[in-house]
Design a protein around this motif. Structure first.
Motif, PDB file in Angstrom:
ATOM      1  N   ASN A  51       0.834  -1.208   0.000  1.00 48.77           N
ATOM      2  CA  ASN A  51       0.000   0.000   0.000  1.00 48.77           C
ATOM      3  C   ASN A  51       0.874   1.266   0.000  1.00 48.77           C
ATOM      4  O   ASN A  51       0.416   2.348   0.351  1.00 48.77           O
ATOM      5  CB  ASN A  51      -1.011   0.003   1.144  1.00 48.77           C
ATOM      6  CG  ASN A  51      -0.357   0.104   2.507  1.00 48.77           C
ATOM      7  OD1 ASN A  51       0.861   0.026   2.624  1.00 48.77           O
ATOM      8  ND2 ASN A  51      -1.165   0.273   3.529  1.00 48.77           N
ATOM      9  N   LEU A  53       3.239   2.401   1.810  1.00 46.35           N
ATOM     10  CA  LEU A  53       3.758   3.077   3.000  1.00 46.35           C
ATOM     11  C   LEU A  53       5.277   3.105   2.919  1.00 46.35           C
ATOM     12  O   LEU A  53       5.927   3.976   3.483  1.00 46.35           O
ATOM     13  CB  LEU A  53       3.306   2.359   4.279  1.00 46.35           C
ATOM     14  CG  LEU A  53       1.866   2.586   4.720  1.00 46.35           C
ATOM     15  CD1 LEU A  53       1.584   1.833   6.013  1.00 46.35           C
ATOM     16  CD2 LEU A  53       1.550   4.057   4.892  1.00 46.35           C
ATOM     17  N   GLU A  82      -0.988  12.745  -5.322  1.00 45.92           N
ATOM     18  CA  GLU A  82      -1.453  12.275  -4.023  1.00 45.92           C
ATOM     19  C   GLU A  82      -2.885  11.736  -4.067  1.00 45.92           C
ATOM     20  O   GLU A  82      -3.178  10.679  -3.512  1.00 45.92           O
ATOM     21  CB  GLU A  82      -1.363  13.409  -3.000  1.00 45.92           C
ATOM     22  CG  GLU A  82      -1.624  12.913  -1.593  1.00 45.92           C
ATOM     23  CD  GLU A  82      -1.737  14.034  -0.586  1.00 45.92           C
ATOM     24  OE1 GLU A  82      -2.130  15.155  -0.962  1.00 45.92           O
ATOM     25  OE2 GLU A  82      -1.443  13.782   0.592  1.00 45.92           O
ATOM     26  N   CYS A  86      -4.040   8.064  -2.822  1.00 37.87           N
ATOM     27  CA  CYS A  86      -5.038   7.915  -1.758  1.00 37.87           C
ATOM     28  C   CYS A  86      -6.183   7.022  -2.214  1.00 37.87           C
ATOM     29  O   CYS A  86      -6.689   6.215  -1.439  1.00 37.87           O
ATOM     30  CB  CYS A  86      -5.570   9.286  -1.329  1.00 37.87           C
ATOM     31  SG  CYS A  86      -4.378  10.213  -0.353  1.00 37.87           S
ATOM     32  N   ARG A  89      -5.101   3.508  -2.007  1.00 37.35           N
ATOM     33  CA  ARG A  89      -5.029   3.008  -0.631  1.00 37.35           C
ATOM     34  C   ARG A  89      -6.403   2.719  -0.057  1.00 37.35           C
ATOM     35  O   ARG A  89      -6.542   1.882   0.841  1.00 37.35           O
ATOM     36  CB  ARG A  89      -4.317   4.033   0.247  1.00 37.35           C
ATOM     37  CG  ARG A  89      -2.808   3.991   0.083  1.00 37.35           C
ATOM     38  CD  ARG A  89      -2.174   5.072   0.895  1.00 37.35           C
ATOM     39  NE  ARG A  89      -0.717   4.941   0.937  1.00 37.35           N
ATOM     40  CZ  ARG A  89       0.102   5.955   1.183  1.00 37.35           C
ATOM     41  NH1 ARG A  89      -0.394   7.156   1.412  1.00 37.35           N
ATOM     42  NH2 ARG A  89       1.391   5.769   1.204  1.00 37.35           N
ATOM     43  N   GLN A  90      -7.427   3.434  -0.552  1.00 39.39           N
ATOM     44  CA  GLN A  90      -8.775   3.195  -0.033  1.00 39.39           C
ATOM     45  C   GLN A  90      -9.207   1.758  -0.225  1.00 39.39           C
ATOM     46  O   GLN A  90      -9.973   1.224   0.561  1.00 39.39           O
ATOM     47  CB  GLN A  90      -9.771   4.109  -0.745  1.00 39.39           C
ATOM     48  CG  GLN A  90      -9.704   5.545  -0.304  1.00 39.39           C
ATOM     49  CD  GLN A  90     -10.650   6.406  -1.110  1.00 39.39           C
ATOM     50  OE1 GLN A  90     -11.741   5.984  -1.451  1.00 39.39           O
ATOM     51  NE2 GLN A  90     -10.210   7.602  -1.430  1.00 39.39           N
ATOM     52  N   GLY A 114     -12.561   7.039   8.377  1.00 34.89           N
ATOM     53  CA  GLY A 114     -12.260   6.877   6.957  1.00 34.89           C
ATOM     54  C   GLY A 114     -13.432   7.255   6.060  1.00 34.89           C
ATOM     55  O   GLY A 114     -13.313   8.151   5.221  1.00 34.89           O
ATOM     56  N   THR A 117     -14.124  11.250   6.396  1.00 32.37           N
ATOM     57  CA  THR A 117     -13.150  12.227   5.894  1.00 32.37           C
ATOM     58  C   THR A 117     -12.625  11.878   4.512  1.00 32.37           C
ATOM     59  O   THR A 117     -12.233  12.766   3.775  1.00 32.37           O
ATOM     60  CB  THR A 117     -11.932  12.349   6.844  1.00 32.37           C
ATOM     61  OG1 THR A 117     -11.444  11.069   7.129  1.00 32.37           O
ATOM     62  CG2 THR A 117     -12.290  13.063   8.105  1.00 32.37           C
ATOM     63  N   VAL A 118     -12.601  10.603   4.160  1.00 31.38           N
ATOM     64  CA  VAL A 118     -12.027  10.245   2.865  1.00 31.38           C
ATOM     65  C   VAL A 118     -13.107  10.095   1.799  1.00 31.38           C
ATOM     66  O   VAL A 118     -12.973  10.586   0.687  1.00 31.38           O
ATOM     67  CB  VAL A 118     -11.202   8.951   2.987  1.00 31.38           C
ATOM     68  CG1 VAL A 118     -10.605   8.587   1.644  1.00 31.38           C
ATOM     69  CG2 VAL A 118     -10.101   9.122   4.023  1.00 31.38           C
ATOM     70  N   MET A 166     -13.763   0.970   4.912  1.00 33.47           N
ATOM     71  CA  MET A 166     -13.475   1.536   3.600  1.00 33.47           C
ATOM     72  C   MET A 166     -13.867   0.575   2.483  1.00 33.47           C
ATOM     73  O   MET A 166     -13.614   0.845   1.308  1.00 33.47           O
ATOM     74  CB  MET A 166     -11.988   1.883   3.484  1.00 33.47           C
ATOM     75  CG  MET A 166     -11.509   2.919   4.486  1.00 33.47           C
ATOM     76  SD  MET A 166     -12.380   4.475   4.346  1.00 33.47           S
ATOM     77  CE  MET A 166     -11.712   5.073   2.805  1.00 33.47           C
TER      78      MET A 166
END
Lengths: 253, 322
Positions: A51, A53, A82, A86, A89-90, A114, A117-118, A166
């Motif tokens: 993912n 990181l 970005e 993102c 990653r969701q 999650g 905000t996402v 998510m």
């Protein structure tokens, strides 16, 4: 059977230390892959590359056909903006060894975070879904407790619910039971087992060989930054072909 | 808390244990004598009485003048300026501090260097010097203008001395100085948050800005708030420095009054009483704000019961419950 994860030649170094020395791995949709190996073998680092990181120095990782972290423009790689990273990653849920719940938010707020905000979900709707997820991991009655008021096993189950909120296509578990007291391991493994039964695609870095044998479709043994041996869990655990696998298993079984 | 302050054992066991009857085992122990402590308390008490008495009966202190001037319109005007200076420079200082702290942990070397240079310079020179400098800004830049930088054409210009009044110079000096200190406080707060928190938020697909705003900063607040409260309280008193550039604050107006009526001590007492009032009110506010930001830490009291004792913030929390 389509591939959910396709990793080719993944390499990662920290300074002079070569942590991953060319990892190839394919995970089919709905498959549960358990990754075992001594500490420092690179299992967690590989998981964190999936993912993004961690940024690998070489190799390609595709999740559901999409290249993670980069895009190919005219034959050259470019770092993803970005917003698109993102979005990738969701769809990849991650559960950490040390839970990493948000300590300033209650259990239900952790799970809602999650989606609200996402994904821009409305709070009331997110709360309903979060409560349903907490119920699914057996924590409906702990919804308004703060992480510090929960046991390790409960915190880890909240963390799993938070990742599930998510609606990911893939779940990554980074030693999910290693920080738990022995009597709390079972409740967390049970939740992961239920997820496997529901058909979730998962990569589980673990030291629980019993779990790997029972739930895993595929077992990968890593040592010193490479995959030494892999195959059906029963076969690898019962009759390992490599000395390094044998040596490791003789210590943990 | 000393052991003598322990509450008496309530709910004394009445004798019914698992094994049956017991005699009353409540502990009512007395302490051995502590002559040293008694002597120290006696000395401190006497000193307190002596100081109080010598102030109360001292004819040179002119308490009647203090009473006359405590609510004097000019003094209150100065008090208002002090409050304005404190609040505005703290709010702006915190904002600058957050930006400078985020710059310091940025991946960009240029942003980091700029923030470091700012903190280095404004923490490294005395505030008094900075205040006098801002007040005399007109000596280096006689006018401000709007237009193309580097000696390009100008659209409009103003005389610096018309813009930089005592109040503006005071605000500039206090704000920019405070920002440098706040930046260090905020940076310490950001560093105190477990990096795993950021990773957990990123793994949910949160963009960097939201990771900072929703996850890292709220947790950093727990570390940032107490020293910021101290900065605020300290700022209330630091504003008195602007009296050297005619900042019209509480101390400045008190000085103006005693320069005409020569009641130096009485007016300093008037000002000090107001400073004490302000810092006391600020301390109480600090207490409640700190409590707000320690939410979720080091407590095993269920939320419901904690809310009951935290009425001040009850509405916001109960709104988040079904």
């Amino acid at each position: 059977m389509s591939a959910m994860v396709e990793a080719v030649g993944v390499r990662k170094t920290f300074g002079d230390l070569e942590v991953l020395r060319g990892i190839d791995m394919t995970v089919a949709t709905g498959q549960v892959v358990c990754v075992v190996g001594p500490s420092g073998s690179g299992k967690s680092t590989f998981l964190r590359c999936i993912n993004h990181l961690e940024e690998p120095q070489a190799g390609r990782i595709r999740v559901d056909g999409e290249l993670i972290g980069y895009e190919e423009v005219g034959g050259r790689l470019r770092v993803l903006p970005e917003a698109r990273l993102c979005r990738q990653r969701q769809s990849i849920g991650m559960v950490f060894q040390r839970f990493h719940l948000f300590p300033h938010r209650s259990a239900v707020e952790n799970v809602m975070e999650g989606p609200v905000t996402v994904k821009g979900r409305r709070r009331e709707r997110a709360r309903e879904e979060a409560l349903a997820l907490l119920d699914r991991v057996g924590l409906a009655d702990r919804a308004h407790h703060y992480p510090a008021q929960l046991s390790g096993g409960q915190q880890q189950r909240v963390a799993i619910a938070r990742a599930l909120a998510m609606a990911p296509k893939l779940m990554l578990f980074d030693e999910p039971t290693s920080a738990l007291d022995p009597e709390l391991v079972g409740e967390v493994l049970q939740v992961i087992k239920d997820l496997a039964a529901d058909g979730m695609t998962m990569i589980v870095v673990t030291h629980e060989m019993g779990f790997a044998r029972e739930v895993g479709d595929h077992l990968v043994f890593m040592d010193d930054g490479v995959i030494v041996e892999q195959g059906p869990p029963r076969d690898v655990l019962r009759s390992p072909r490599h000395d390094r696998t044998r040596a490791f298993l003789s210590k943990v079984l | 808390m000393s052991s003598t302050n322990l509450p008496p054992a309530t709910a004394a066991p009445t004798g019914r244990g698992a094994e049956g009857e017991h005699e009353d085992l409540t502990i009512r122990a007395t302490h051995p004598p502590r002559p040293g402590r008694w002597l120290a308390a006696l000395v401190a008490g006497l000193a307190l009485v002596w100081v109080g008495w010598s102030i109360a009966v001292n004819p040179n202190l002119h308490w009647d003048v203090v009473v006359d001037y405590q609510f004097d319109a000019v003094v209150l005007q100065g008090l208002w300026v002090t409050i304005q200076l404190t609040v505005i420079s703290m709010v702006l200082g915190v904002l600058i501090g957050v930006v400078a702290a985020l710059m310091q942990i940025s991946d960009s070397r240029i942003l980091r260097t700029a923030a470091l240079a700012y903190v280095w310079f404004f923490r490294g020179t005395p505030l008094l010097v900075q205040l006098i400098f801002w007040f005399n800004l007109g000596l280096i830049f006689p006018e401000f203008s709007l237009g193309i930088p580097f000696d390009g054409p100008k659209l409009a210009s103003w005389s610096t001395n018309a813009i930089i009044t005592g109040f503006v110079a005071a605000l500039l000096g206090l704000t920019i100085n405070e920002g440098a200190y706040m930046s260090e406080i905020v940076r310490a707060g950001l560093k105190s948050v477990d990096p795993g928190q950021q990773e957990a938020a990123e793994s949910l697909g949160m963009p960097h800005r939201k990771v900072m705003l929703r996850v890292v900063l709220p947790q950093a607040m727990r570390v940032i708030v107490p020293p910021t409260g101290n900065q605020f309280i300290s700022m209330l008193k630091t504003t008195s420095l602007v009296s050297v550039i005619a900042g019209a604050d509480l101390l400045t107006v008190s000085q103006r009054i005693y320069l005409t009526n020569f009641e130096v001590i009485a007016l300093l007492i008037v000002a000090s009483i107001w400073y004490l009032v302000l810092t006391t009110v600020a301390s109480i506010g600090q207490h409640f704000i700190e409590r707000r930001f320690s939410r979720g830490y080091g407590t095993s009291v269920p939320l419901d019961r904690r809310i009951g004792s935290n009425l001040l913030f009850r509405r916001r929390r109960s709104a988040d419950r079904p």
